[in-house]
Design an enzyme around this catalytic site. Structure first.
Site, short mmCIF file in Angstrom:
data_model
loop_
_atom_site.label_atom_id
_atom_site.label_comp_id
_atom_site.label_asym_id
_atom_site.label_seq_id
_atom_site.Cartn_x
_atom_site.Cartn_y
_atom_site.Cartn_z
N ALA A 20 0.77 -1.26 0.03
CA ALA A 20 -0.08 0.14 -0.15
C ALA A 20 0.90 1.28 -0.02
O ALA A 20 0.49 2.36 -0.86
CB ALA A 20 -0.81 -0.04 1.17
N TRP A 37 12.29 -9.99 1.03
CA TRP A 37 12.69 -11.38 1.05
C TRP A 37 12.15 -12.35 0.18
O TRP A 37 12.61 -13.22 -0.37
CB TRP A 37 12.96 -11.85 2.55
CG TRP A 37 11.38 -12.41 3.01
CD1 TRP A 37 10.69 -11.46 3.64
CD2 TRP A 37 10.91 -13.75 2.91
NE1 TRP A 37 9.52 -12.49 4.07
CE2 TRP A 37 9.68 -13.74 3.62
CE3 TRP A 37 11.59 -14.74 2.28
CZ2 TRP A 37 9.00 -14.92 3.53
CZ3 TRP A 37 10.79 -16.01 2.35
CH2 TRP A 37 9.67 -16.02 2.93
N TYR A 151 7.17 -9.05 20.54
CA TYR A 151 6.82 -8.19 19.36
C TYR A 151 6.45 -6.97 19.79
O TYR A 151 6.97 -5.82 19.29
CB TYR A 151 5.45 -8.87 18.72
CG TYR A 151 4.90 -8.03 17.64
CD1 TYR A 151 5.29 -7.98 16.42
CD2 TYR A 151 3.80 -6.86 18.19
CE1 TYR A 151 4.68 -7.34 15.38
CE2 TYR A 151 2.98 -6.25 17.05
CZ TYR A 151 3.83 -6.34 15.69
OH TYR A 151 2.87 -5.54 14.54
#
Length: 266
Positions: A20, A37, A151
């Site tokens: 996007a 990747w 995370y």
């Protein structure tokens, strides 16, 4: 900074938010290096973009951002190809609580490495013309998340690093602005990882709680994050800003206590 005519490098560009970003930058007249990747996905993304935009407007480079040599070579290839670099978006990221060292390497270390490489090419101190670096964090970088502690830590780290680097870049009169985007839940492949044991590890049992959070907060379309990106690029007053984008509030900014504005001694 006007986007038109500028050269951008976007990591994690072949799908989700990165795709996007790439589309929005192209629509605003930029040339974009797509870094990802995944070779197959990257080639398909480049081919699809070539049908909508002039092929010479984009360049795809396969790169594992966790590999320092590959990342350095990628920046060199982009500048050799387009002749300059004006906009850097460190977007590549993963959700993997089980392989937590890889998560930190991709989500945080590669962002730091990418930022320094961007400064090497864009800083006026090094003969560059200035520019902007936007690092992608998350709402999880502003709050604790019991189900995704690693995370969460990686995204907190992006914010602390970028705010500090923005202050340093200003002191050095580098001509480079650094900002952060913290999206809420976004409709991307990374959301699917919460249901996989190989990603969540011991936290897989909390999947239903994460889904409940998603239902409560809502899920954004990647285009909403791309709109925020363009706003950050075009507003030259923003440096060290933390842009939050959520389904309930849209684009808004995190407030912090102001630090003294230190300037270099004469």
């Amino acid at each position: 900074m006007h986007v038109n005519g500028k050269v951008a490098l976007v990591t994690g560009a072949a799908q989700g938010i990165g795709k996007a970003f790439t589309e929005a930058l192209l629509l605003h007249g930029a040339k974009v290096a797509l870094v990802d990747w995944n070779l197959e996905t990257g080639v398909k993304c480049k081919a699809a973009l070539d049908e909508q935009f002039e092929p010479q407007k984009t360049l795809f480079i396969q790169c594992d951002v966790a590999d320092q040599k590959q990342l350095r070579d990628t920046f060199r290839k982009v500048v050799d190809h387009f002749g300059r670099l004006d906009i850097l978006v460190n977007n590549a990221g993963v959700n993997n609580e089980k392989n937590w060292e890889q998560t930190l390497q991709i989500n945080l270390v590669s962002v730091i490495s990418g930022t320094y490489l961007g400064l090497d090419y864009m800083s006026k101190q090094n003969g560059g013309e200035g520019g902007i670096i936007i690092n992608i964090s998350s709402i999880a970088g502003l709050m604790p998340v019991a189900q995704q502690p690693v995370y969460c830590a990686s995204k907190h780290g992006i914010i602390g690093f970028t705010r500090s680097a923005a202050m340093a870049a200003n002191l050095m009169k580098s001509g480079v602005r650094l900002n952060v985007i913290c999206p809420g839940f976004v409709k991307t492949p990374i959301l699917e990882s919460i249901e996989k044991e190989e990603n969540m590890g011991q936290y897989i049992e909390y999947t239903d709680q994460i889904k409940a959070m998603m239902k409560f907060y809502g899920i954004l379309d990647p285009s909403a994050i791309a709109n925020g990106l363009i706003n950050l690029i075009e507003d030259d007053a923003l440096n060290g800003a933390i842009m939050k984008i959520t389904a309930s509030k849209g684009i808004h900014f995190q407030d912090y206590d102001l630090f003294p504005s230190f300037s270099k001694a004469p």
